[in-house]
Design an enzyme around this catalytic site. Structure first.
Site, PDB file in Angstrom:
ATOM      1  CE  LYS A 145      38.228  40.186  47.283  1.00  0.00           C
ATOM      2  NZ  LYS A 145      38.091  39.997  45.829  1.00  0.00           N
ATOM      3  CB  THR A 146      31.582  39.677  50.408  1.00  0.00           C
ATOM      4  OG1 THR A 146      32.433  40.814  50.180  1.00  0.00           O
ATOM      5  CG2 THR A 146      30.538  40.034  51.460  1.00  0.00           C
ATOM      6  CG  ASP A 158      35.134  44.348  50.788  1.00  0.00           C
ATOM      7  OD1 ASP A 158      36.175  43.813  50.358  1.00  0.00           O
ATOM      8  OD2 ASP A 158      34.134  44.545  50.075  1.00  0.00           O
ATOM      9  CB  THR A 168      41.364  44.162  44.795  1.00  0.00           C
ATOM     10  OG1 THR A 168      41.497  45.543  45.169  1.00  0.00           O
ATOM     11  CG2 THR A 168      39.895  43.787  44.844  1.00  0.00           C
ATOM     12  NE  ARG A 199      30.827  41.947  42.882  1.00  0.00           N
ATOM     13  CZ  ARG A 199      31.786  42.483  43.628  1.00  0.00           C
ATOM     14  NH1 ARG A 199      32.515  43.476  43.150  1.00  0.00           N
ATOM     15  NH2 ARG A 199      32.018  42.014  44.841  1.00  0.00           N
TER      16      ARG A 199
END
Length: 351
Positions: free
Chosen positions: A77-78, A122, A171, A230
């Site tokens: 997302k980032t 975020d 999330t 990740r």
């Protein structure tokens, strides 16, 4: 006269070659992040839609609409937010929900925005309710309402803001208020990656790390990556360290399996906490159903950690199901842990 090292560096630059990421680089995680659309692997539908939105906005010389990205942690997302800013030629300011504690914090951020800047928040589900409500007029009309004073003498000051884009990542999209969610013109859910996509990400990251990796090693790491980039990059870096010590930086399938065993990660990516959660449900609560709070207390883990970090993957691979009465370990979980499975009735309606 140039030194030998300088000559080599100059030669590489003239040939268009790029050095791999240095092993002691403190910004290693950032260096592995894609910096262009073509480098971003996976999430094809989202990328295609965002490209259209961005191109249309650029043709109209406008900022793109506000964007909400949601899905499990570690899916990019980032990275997507940074790529959107780069494609728009805009500056991006990055913060998080917990970091904006007071109205003054938000006012300071918004009043320093420039035309077509992007604000990335975020963990947006952790925004204070008052802060989220302050964002409503800023998102809709580019104004910020500030209340000065208290009581009968209080007055409202309205500040005009430049046109900007808010990109929020979370999330827990369900934890956002309905008025907040409705103000986003673009909403996308990031999905878990396929095995092939994770393999391509691992191959790219290994190249950036300057590591040689065999195809079977890529497969081993991909299977243990929980379908999450990740996690794949985190495991790759640890396997790279292991291979560097054991085999001179060449990652083979056998070495990858050895490294995973040392890290206490099995071939499906289950870590000790995943196993502990499943064993707790199976041995202490006869396979379930059992409530999440009970699981958290029994395993000494935070409830939110289990719900956000461990449960999504266990649900994804079919080791866990949810019912109105609680969590239930599936037959596949029993077989994986080599425990005898006995079917039970009245476990509750699955959800």
């Amino acid at each position: 006269m140039l030194s030998s090292a300088s000559q080599k560096k100059a030669s590489a630059a003239s040939n268009g070659a790029s050095d791999p990421v240095k092993k002691d680089d403190p910004t290693l995680d950032l260096a592995l992040r894609p910096s262009a659309w073509d480098e971003y692997i996976g999430q094809e539908k989202i990328k295609n839609n965002l490209r259209i939105f961005i191109e249309a906005a650029k043709q109209r010389d406008e900022p793109i609409e506000h964007v909400l990205l949601y899905g499990p942690a570690g899916l990019g997302k980032t990275t997507l937010a940074n790529l959107v800013a780069k494609e728009m030629g805009s500056s991006i300011k990055i913060t998080s929900g917990p970091a904006i504690e007071k109205a003054g914090d938000l006012a300071a951020i918004l009043t320093n925005m420039q035309e077509r800047d992007i604000l990335f928040i975020d963990e947006a589900h952790r925004l204070n309710k008052t802060i989220a409500e302050m964002l409503y007029p800023a998102m809709e009309n580019n104004v910020l309402d500030i209340i000065l004073g208290k009581g009968p003498s209080a007055r409202t000051l309205q500040l005009q803001l430049p046109r900007f884009t808010l990109i929020a990542a979370t999330t827990k999209a369900g934890s956002l208020s309905s008025p907040f969610r409705s103000r986003f013109g673009v909403t996308h859910r990031l999905e878990f990656y396929t095995h092939e996509e994770i393999g391509a990400i691992i191959t790219r990251s290994a190249r950036l790390l300057g590591a040689t990796i065999a195809d079977d090693a890529v497969d081993v790491i991909a299977r243990a990556s929980r379908f999450t980039p990740r996690v794949a990059n985190r495991i790759l870096k640890r396997v790279r360290d292991y291979a560097q010590v054991k085999n001179g930086n060449t990652i083979t399938g056998a070495l990858a399996k050895e490294a995973l065993a040392v890290m206490d990660i099995d071939h499906l990516g289950l870590e000790s906490t995943d196993v502990k959660i499943l064993e707790t449900i199976i041995t202490q609560y006869n396979g379930g159903p059992v409530g999440l709070k009970t699981i958290a207390a029994s395993t000494s883990e935070e409830l939110e950690t289990i719900e956000d970090l461990y449960e999504p993957y266990l649900l994804q691979i079919g080791f866990l199901t949810r019912s109105l009465k609680g969590r239930i370990a599936t037959e596949a979980a029993y077989h994986h842990l080599k425990k005898k499975f006995q079917a039970k009735e009245n476990q509750g309606t699955l959800i």
